[in-house]
Design a protein around this motif. Structure first.
Motif, short mmCIF file in Angstrom:
data_model
loop_
_atom_site.label_atom_id
_atom_site.label_comp_id
_atom_site.label_asym_id
_atom_site.label_seq_id
_atom_site.Cartn_x
_atom_site.Cartn_y
_atom_site.Cartn_z
N LEU A 22 26.74 34.41 61.55
CA LEU A 22 27.54 33.53 62.41
C LEU A 22 28.61 32.76 61.64
CD1 LEU A 22 24.77 32.06 64.73
CD2 LEU A 22 26.58 33.66 65.39
N THR A 23 28.38 32.50 60.36
CA THR A 23 29.30 31.64 59.62
C THR A 23 30.20 32.38 58.65
OG1 THR A 23 27.59 31.18 57.95
CG2 THR A 23 27.78 29.62 59.79
N GLU A 24 30.09 33.69 58.58
CA GLU A 24 30.96 34.41 57.65
C GLU A 24 32.39 34.43 58.18
OE1 GLU A 24 30.02 38.95 59.23
OE2 GLU A 24 29.26 38.30 57.31
N GLY A 25 33.31 34.36 57.28
CA GLY A 25 34.72 34.35 57.65
C GLY A 25 35.56 33.70 56.57
N PRO A 26 36.86 33.62 56.79
CA PRO A 26 37.74 33.08 55.76
C PRO A 26 37.59 31.58 55.53
CG PRO A 26 38.99 33.59 57.74
CD PRO A 26 37.59 34.09 57.96
N THR A 27 37.22 30.83 56.56
CA THR A 27 37.03 29.38 56.38
C THR A 27 35.54 29.06 56.47
OG1 THR A 27 37.31 28.97 58.74
CG2 THR A 27 39.28 28.79 57.36
N PRO A 28 35.07 28.18 55.60
CA PRO A 28 33.64 27.86 55.65
C PRO A 28 33.25 27.17 56.95
CG PRO A 28 34.76 26.52 53.99
CD PRO A 28 35.77 27.45 54.58
N GLN A 29 32.17 27.61 57.52
CA GLN A 29 31.62 27.02 58.73
C GLN A 29 30.20 26.56 58.42
OE1 GLN A 29 32.50 26.96 62.31
NE2 GLN A 29 34.56 27.00 61.49
N TYR A 30 29.84 25.45 59.00
CA TYR A 30 28.49 24.91 58.81
C TYR A 30 27.87 24.68 60.18
CZ TYR A 30 30.80 23.66 54.44
OH TYR A 30 31.53 23.70 53.28
N LEU A 31 26.57 24.79 60.24
CA LEU A 31 25.85 24.42 61.45
C LEU A 31 25.36 22.99 61.26
CD1 LEU A 31 24.60 25.33 64.19
CD2 LEU A 31 22.51 25.78 62.89
N ARG A 32 25.69 22.11 62.18
CA ARG A 32 25.21 20.73 62.14
C ARG A 32 24.08 20.60 63.17
NH1 ARG A 32 29.61 17.52 62.45
NH2 ARG A 32 29.55 17.11 60.23
N VAL A 33 22.93 20.16 62.70
CA VAL A 33 21.76 19.95 63.56
C VAL A 33 21.68 18.47 63.88
CG1 VAL A 33 19.26 20.13 63.73
CG2 VAL A 33 20.54 21.90 62.52
N GLY A 34 21.64 18.18 65.15
CA GLY A 34 21.50 16.80 65.61
C GLY A 34 20.46 16.74 66.71
N VAL A 35 20.21 15.53 67.17
CA VAL A 35 19.27 15.33 68.27
C VAL A 35 19.94 14.40 69.28
CG1 VAL A 35 17.05 14.32 68.92
CG2 VAL A 35 17.23 15.65 66.84
N LYS A 36 19.87 14.79 70.54
CA LYS A 36 20.39 13.96 71.63
C LYS A 36 19.24 13.52 72.52
CE LYS A 36 25.08 15.63 71.98
NZ LYS A 36 26.14 16.04 72.85
N GLN A 37 19.40 12.36 73.11
CA GLN A 37 18.39 11.89 74.05
C GLN A 37 18.67 12.50 75.41
OE1 GLN A 37 18.37 7.62 73.84
NE2 GLN A 37 17.03 7.64 72.08
N LYS A 38 17.89 13.52 75.74
CA LYS A 38 17.99 14.15 77.05
C LYS A 38 16.79 15.06 77.25
CE LYS A 38 20.64 18.33 76.16
NZ LYS A 38 21.80 19.10 76.51
#
Length: 134
Positions: A44-60
């Motif tokens: 999912l993150t391969e490509g010319p620009t670095p991509q990161y997955l950010r893991v967060g938590v939402k109240q829902k």
């Protein structure tokens, strides 16, 4: 002897004896990734620009909290950085205490594919598995 004085004396004795390992503590990993999650994130993150997955938590959700996964090209100032097997995942600082020690996996079946979390902090989940309580 006062409690703080006892701690100070113990630290002094530890240093004098050369035993500094008692002052060091192992740090629990913010998040670990299974090989399936690493493989999927690499795709999912391969490509010319670095991509990161950010893991967060939402109240829902019916149990109170839900995971929030977003791709980003920049690291936040207070994000916890998890580097594992060539993949970088960011953990939002506000979600850190909630996901601390969790394992992230990627699961595929005939009808769907998604990331799932094995969270030791979760005290319960809703029936559909979309939200959790801590």
């Amino acid at each position: 002897m006062h409690f703080n004085a006892i701690l100070k004396q113990a630290a002094t004795n530890s240093i004098k004896s050369g035993n500094t390992s008692s002052r060091l503590r192992l740090r629990k990993a913010a998040l670990t990734l299974t090989p399936a999650a690493v493989s999927r994130l690499k795709a999912l993150t391969e490509g010319p620009t670095p991509q990161y997955l950010r893991v967060g938590v939402k109240q829902k959700g019916c149990s109170g909290n839900s995971y929030d996964l977003q791709f980003t090209d920049s690291k936040g100032k207070f994000d916890e950085i998890v580097n594992q097997d060539g993949v970088t995942v960011l953990v939002d600082s506000k979600a850190l205490i909630t996901v601390l020690g969790s394992e992230m996996d990627f699961v595929q079946d005939k009808l769907s594919e998604h990331f799932v979390f094995n969270n030791p902090n979760a005290k319960g989940t809703c029936g559909c598995g979309e939200s959790f309580a801590v």
